[in-house]
Scaffold this motif. Structure first.
Motif, PDB file in Angstrom:
ATOM      1  N   ALA A   8       1.351  -2.131   0.427  1.00 48.70           N
ATOM      2  CA  ALA A   8       2.489  -2.831   0.351  1.00 48.70           C
ATOM      3  C   ALA A   8       2.372  -4.310   0.613  1.00 48.70           C
ATOM      4  O   ALA A   8       2.910  -5.196   0.152  1.00 48.70           O
ATOM      5  N   ARG A   9       1.563  -4.442   1.767  1.00 50.22           N
ATOM      6  CA  ARG A   9       1.037  -6.065   2.224  1.00 50.22           C
ATOM      7  C   ARG A   9       0.400  -6.537   1.192  1.00 50.22           C
ATOM      8  O   ARG A   9       0.606  -7.784   0.609  1.00 50.22           O
ATOM      9  N   LEU A  10      -0.621  -6.047   0.344  1.00 50.33           N
ATOM     10  CA  LEU A  10      -1.449  -6.567  -0.685  1.00 50.33           C
ATOM     11  C   LEU A  10      -0.529  -7.009  -1.953  1.00 50.33           C
ATOM     12  O   LEU A  10      -0.722  -7.864  -2.602  1.00 50.33           O
ATOM     13  N   THR A  11       0.490  -6.062  -2.300  1.00 48.79           N
ATOM     14  CA  THR A  11       1.115  -6.143  -3.221  1.00 48.79           C
ATOM     15  C   THR A  11       2.489  -7.117  -3.038  1.00 48.79           C
ATOM     16  O   THR A  11       3.248  -7.348  -4.064  1.00 48.79           O
ATOM     17  N   GLY A  12       2.996  -7.222  -1.875  1.00 45.27           N
ATOM     18  CA  GLY A  12       4.195  -7.819  -1.713  1.00 45.27           C
ATOM     19  C   GLY A  12       5.382  -6.680  -1.813  1.00 45.27           C
ATOM     20  O   GLY A  12       6.566  -7.225  -1.827  1.00 45.27           O
ATOM     21  N   LEU A  13       5.266  -5.708  -1.933  1.00 49.09           N
ATOM     22  CA  LEU A  13       6.189  -4.505  -2.345  1.00 49.09           C
ATOM     23  C   LEU A  13       6.600  -4.030  -0.633  1.00 49.09           C
ATOM     24  O   LEU A  13       5.956  -4.048   0.332  1.00 49.09           O
ATOM     25  N   THR A  14       7.565  -3.156  -0.505  1.00 50.88           N
ATOM     26  CA  THR A  14       7.904  -2.502   0.639  1.00 50.88           C
ATOM     27  C   THR A  14       7.265  -1.212   0.698  1.00 50.88           C
ATOM     28  O   THR A  14       6.859  -0.857  -0.409  1.00 50.88           O
ATOM     29  N   GLU A  15       6.794  -0.646   1.798  1.00 48.60           N
ATOM     30  CA  GLU A  15       6.421   0.683   1.819  1.00 48.60           C
ATOM     31  C   GLU A  15       7.140   1.649   1.038  1.00 48.60           C
ATOM     32  O   GLU A  15       6.628   2.420   0.385  1.00 48.60           O
ATOM     33  N   ALA A  17       9.160   1.095  -1.623  1.00 49.78           N
ATOM     34  CA  ALA A  17       8.774   0.894  -2.930  1.00 49.78           C
ATOM     35  C   ALA A  17       7.437   1.560  -3.163  1.00 49.78           C
ATOM     36  O   ALA A  17       7.253   2.343  -4.338  1.00 49.78           O
ATOM     37  N   VAL A  18       6.412   1.395  -2.512  1.00 48.18           N
ATOM     38  CA  VAL A  18       5.121   1.928  -2.768  1.00 48.18           C
ATOM     39  C   VAL A  18       5.127   3.383  -3.079  1.00 48.18           C
ATOM     40  O   VAL A  18       4.760   3.976  -3.799  1.00 48.18           O
ATOM     41  N   ARG A  19       5.914   4.003  -1.906  1.00 44.09           N
ATOM     42  CA  ARG A  19       5.802   5.438  -1.803  1.00 44.09           C
ATOM     43  C   ARG A  19       6.732   5.959  -3.171  1.00 44.09           C
ATOM     44  O   ARG A  19       6.375   6.891  -3.765  1.00 44.09           O
ATOM     45  N   PHE A  20       7.818   5.349  -3.472  1.00 43.63           N
ATOM     46  CA  PHE A  20       8.788   5.496  -4.577  1.00 43.63           C
ATOM     47  C   PHE A  20       8.014   5.654  -6.027  1.00 43.63           C
ATOM     48  O   PHE A  20       8.284   6.330  -6.545  1.00 43.63           O
ATOM     49  N   TYR A  21       7.456   4.436  -6.037  1.00 40.08           N
ATOM     50  CA  TYR A  21       6.565   4.302  -7.240  1.00 40.08           C
ATOM     51  C   TYR A  21       5.588   5.547  -7.554  1.00 40.08           C
ATOM     52  O   TYR A  21       5.232   5.986  -8.353  1.00 40.08           O
ATOM     53  N   ASN A  46      -3.685  -2.484  -8.348  1.00 38.63           N
ATOM     54  CA  ASN A  46      -3.476  -3.151  -9.875  1.00 38.63           C
ATOM     55  C   ASN A  46      -2.403  -2.463 -10.558  1.00 38.63           C
ATOM     56  O   ASN A  46      -1.468  -3.063 -11.006  1.00 38.63           O
ATOM     57  N   TRP A  47      -2.175  -0.884 -10.306  1.00 35.70           N
ATOM     58  CA  TRP A  47      -0.970  -0.210 -11.050  1.00 35.70           C
ATOM     59  C   TRP A  47       0.316  -1.051 -10.447  1.00 35.70           C
ATOM     60  O   TRP A  47       1.074  -1.214 -10.990  1.00 35.70           O
ATOM     61  N   LEU A  48       0.142  -1.030  -8.943  1.00 35.51           N
ATOM     62  CA  LEU A  48       1.304  -1.345  -8.343  1.00 35.51           C
ATOM     63  C   LEU A  48       1.758  -3.007  -8.670  1.00 35.51           C
ATOM     64  O   LEU A  48       2.986  -3.096  -8.812  1.00 35.51           O
ATOM     65  N   HIS A  49       0.681  -3.891  -8.807  1.00 36.91           N
ATOM     66  CA  HIS A  49       0.991  -5.135  -9.245  1.00 36.91           C
ATOM     67  C   HIS A  49       1.667  -5.013 -10.593  1.00 36.91           C
ATOM     68  O   HIS A  49       2.959  -5.841 -10.889  1.00 36.91           O
ATOM     69  N   GLY A  50       1.279  -4.407 -11.443  1.00 39.21           N
ATOM     70  CA  GLY A  50       1.890  -4.068 -12.702  1.00 39.21           C
ATOM     71  C   GLY A  50       3.283  -3.547 -12.685  1.00 39.21           C
ATOM     72  O   GLY A  50       4.192  -4.033 -13.522  1.00 39.21           O
TER      73      GLY A  50
END
Length: 149
Positions: A8-15, A17-21, A46-50
């Protein structure tokens, strides 16, 4: 390897959102450790960034999943991915044109309010006043039959 919190920290997403995705299958390279905790390698990041980029463009999750699945199939799906992106772009253009119409309407409304505030013009923005000012702008208000309906 990175935890959900680190991803989450590396991508700027929330935790969340990371779990959801990952739960939606949008991060195919995510792994689980011996305690069944999600672990993210650089490919997963990389997938999370995409996914984040596509989501920020307004692409629905279902379309992102289709995109991910096509990517996993390889270069033979480039034309299909192009078509997916073009369809999404066209939908975004439609939304943009709609937003432009909304802005134009709001520009008219704010100009009316400015005239009311600065020059004491009659309040033509309030439907409760329309019967009192019909003599001024009868052509811009709803017809009497429409107002009674």
């Amino acid at each position: 390897m990175h935890t959900v919190k680190e991803a989450a920290r590396l991508t700027g997403l929330t935790e969340h959102a990371v779990r959801f995705y990952t739960d939606k299958g949008l991060v195919p390279s995510v792994q689980r450790n011996e305690n069944n905790i999600r672990m993210f390698d650089e490919e997963s990041i990389n997938w999370l960034h995409g996914v984040k980029c596509l989501k920020q463009s307004g692409m629905p999750i279902e379309a992102i999943k289709t995109y991910v699945d096509l990517c996993l199939e390889g270069d033979s799906t480039i034309a299909q991915r192009f078509a997916l992106m073009m369809g999404h772009k066209e939908a975004a253009i439609v939304k943009l044109e709609e937003a432009k119409r909304h802005i134009a309407h709001l520009e008219q409304k704010t100009a009316l309010y400015l005239a009311i505030l600065e020059h004491g013009a009659p309040d033509t923005t309030n439907p409760g006043n329309w019967d009192d000012i019909l003599h001024m702008h009868g052509d811009v208000f709803y017809s009497p039959s429409a107002r009674k309906a």
